[in-house]
Write an enzyme that holds these catalytic residues in place. Structure first.
Site, mmCIF file in Angstrom:
data_model
loop_
_atom_site.group_PDB
_atom_site.id
_atom_site.type_symbol
_atom_site.label_atom_id
_atom_site.label_comp_id
_atom_site.label_asym_id
_atom_site.label_seq_id
_atom_site.Cartn_x
_atom_site.Cartn_y
_atom_site.Cartn_z
ATOM 1 N N PHE A 224 0.871 -1.174 0.000
ATOM 2 C CA PHE A 224 0.000 0.000 0.000
ATOM 3 C C PHE A 224 0.911 1.228 0.000
ATOM 4 O O PHE A 224 1.670 1.435 0.950
ATOM 5 C CB PHE A 224 -0.902 0.031 1.244
ATOM 6 C CG PHE A 224 -2.090 -0.896 1.188
ATOM 7 C CD1 PHE A 224 -2.094 -2.017 0.375
ATOM 8 C CD2 PHE A 224 -3.209 -0.648 1.982
ATOM 9 C CE1 PHE A 224 -3.181 -2.874 0.335
ATOM 10 C CE2 PHE A 224 -4.312 -1.501 1.946
ATOM 11 C CZ PHE A 224 -4.297 -2.616 1.125
ATOM 12 N N GLU A 225 0.829 2.050 -1.047
ATOM 13 C CA GLU A 225 1.714 3.213 -1.157
ATOM 14 C C GLU A 225 0.926 4.505 -1.028
ATOM 15 O O GLU A 225 -0.272 4.542 -1.254
ATOM 16 C CB GLU A 225 2.481 3.160 -2.485
ATOM 17 C CG GLU A 225 3.337 1.901 -2.607
ATOM 18 C CD GLU A 225 4.282 1.906 -3.799
ATOM 19 O OE1 GLU A 225 4.514 2.989 -4.384
ATOM 20 O OE2 GLU A 225 4.806 0.823 -4.138
ATOM 21 N N PHE A 226 1.641 5.574 -0.634
ATOM 22 C CA PHE A 226 1.067 6.917 -0.464
ATOM 23 C C PHE A 226 -0.042 6.921 0.595
ATOM 24 O O PHE A 226 -1.045 7.632 0.476
ATOM 25 C CB PHE A 226 0.534 7.462 -1.794
ATOM 26 C CG PHE A 226 1.547 7.414 -2.898
ATOM 27 C CD1 PHE A 226 2.602 8.307 -2.926
ATOM 28 C CD2 PHE A 226 1.461 6.453 -3.894
ATOM 29 C CE1 PHE A 226 3.555 8.260 -3.941
ATOM 30 C CE2 PHE A 226 2.396 6.397 -4.911
ATOM 31 C CZ PHE A 226 3.447 7.301 -4.930
#
Length: 424
Positions: A214-216
């Protein structure tokens, strides 16, 4: 293994003669053609066979492996020119073993898109502990976006490479969405349903673990993200499936920026079985020309990570690509093209460039002028820079290394991996 840096006037024949090796095998293992001109500054990996076998009529790889008390996977690794294929002919020369003992046992993983060229996939699978098809994203309702991974899983099974499911916040449009991450992280019931769907998919597809990316993540959701990873681990652990979580390359706990603030190294390191450090993208599409993964920067990330996470949980991320920047670089308008490491050498050959090596970043680079008179600067990885990265896991006591990604050929990388380590 010796990594030879090409000097002016050298050829594959002269290099082979210098080291007393077969020029045809030297070319095949490095992914070259014997007729191909070398580029000043490029690397050639030279290996020194110890035990070799000349194939006789009617022999198979499995029979030859049994004869020498080894296995077919080792034969694939020691003979990269086979490209993962079992077809051999009378007269072929197979390397059973090389001089020099490996430095130890080492876990190697790699991400691959479902569209990866199948011959390329087969050529690299013998060198992998884990294959991670990219990716199961999230639907608008928080369920799993499907992935056409059946063929990849079937091919991985041919090589006994363990497949690991990849869970991300990629949308139908192919971009990471912190909105969909937020939807999941703020809904406990949805988290339970998603965890159950992940478990069902792993069991139905035959995966052996989970990689979460899971990015940002919004900064205020950092704790909820770690709690969700812990929930996934609690769900999967009773069935023997480990959970890995991908981490942005931080050098301090309070590092600013949306890429970093939602990834709490201490919390995520405690929540997961393993962490994957994405130690690359200093040189990137919209940034100025520089190495993708400068060695001092990689060491800085590792130094910080080891203050928060046990070394044996850490997997070092390694880039399998480079960038070609048009010059002059103009912030906000310049855009680099992502290229393979082998394409970088081809560009240097085509335009008569000499490959240089940056002693600070420990990475190769060069400049060239194209047909339109436009100057370019290229940074990439070669056998030297890859070896220095691959020596970091044993130096720091890490679990292993993982590649983003496998979709581009890089023959020399696998020669270096095989020379350094016995792959788990």
């Amino acid at each position: 293994m010796v990594i030879h840096v090409v000097q002016a006037g050298e050829s594959l024949y002269s290099i082979a003669k210098e080291y007393g090796v077969d020029p045809a095998l030297l070319a095949a293992e490095n992914g070259f053609s014997l007729q191909q001109a070398l580029v000043v500054g490029q690397t050639v990996v030279v290996q020194f066979p110890d035990v070799v076998h000349r194939v006789r009529s009617g022999e198979s790889l499995s029979a030859i492996a049994r004869q020498y008390g080894t296995d077919v996977t080792t034969l694939y690794r020691n003979n990269r020119w086979l490209m993962g294929r079992s077809t051999i002919r009378e007269g072929d020369l197979l390397v059973i073993s090389y001089f020099g003992a490996p430095r130890g046992r080492f876990a190697v993983s790699g991400y691959a898109y479902a569209t990866i060229e199948r011959g390329l996939l087969r050529s690299v699978l013998p060198y992998l502990s884990n294959l991670i098809p990219f990716t199961y994203g999230l639907t608008q309702s928080g369920g799993l976006l499907p992935l056409a991974d059946e063929e990849l899983l079937a091919i991985a099974a041919d090589y006994e490479t363990r497949p690991v499911m990849h869970l991300s916040t990629i949308t139908e449009e192919g971009t990471f969405s912190n909105g969909r991450a937020s939807m999941v992280l703020n809904d406990p019931a949805l988290q339970q349903r998603l965890a159950a769907e992940v478990l069902e998919t792993i069991q139905r597809k035959g995966y052996t673990g989970l990689d979460v990316d899971f990015e940002f993540i919004f900064p205020e959701e950092r704790e909820r993200y770690a709690e969700f990873v812990a929930l996934l681990r609690r769900t999967l652990a009773p069935h023997g499936y480990p959970v890995t979580v991908a981490l942005a390359p931080k050098t301090a706990a309070d590092q600013r920026g949306l890429l970093y603030e939602g990834h709490d190294y201490a919390l995520l390191g405690a929540a997961a079985d393993y962490v994957f450090l994405m130690t690359y993208e200093w040189g990137y599409t919209y940034g100025p020309p520089m190495a993708v993964a400068p060695l001092p920067n990689v060491r800085q990330v590792l130094a910080y990570a080891l203050t928060e996470i046990p070394a044996e949980k850490i997997i070092l991320g390694v880039p399998n690509y480079g960038y070609d920047w048009p010059l002059p670089f103009v912030q906000g308008s310049s855009r680099a093209q992502s290229i393979s490491n082998e394409t970088a050498v081809e560009l240097a050959r085509r335009y008569g460039a000499q490959i240089l090596f940056d002693e600070t970043g420990r990475a190769p680079w060069f400049r060239y002028v194209d047909e339109m008179g436009l100057e370019h600067e290229v940074w990439f990885e070669d056998a030297r820079s890859i070896k220095e990265k691959l020596l970091l896991p044993p130096e720091y006591g890490l679990h292993g290394a993982g590649y983003w990604n496998l979709d581009r050929p890089f023959a020399q990388n696998w020669l270096v991996v095989n020379a350094l380590y016995q792959i788990l």
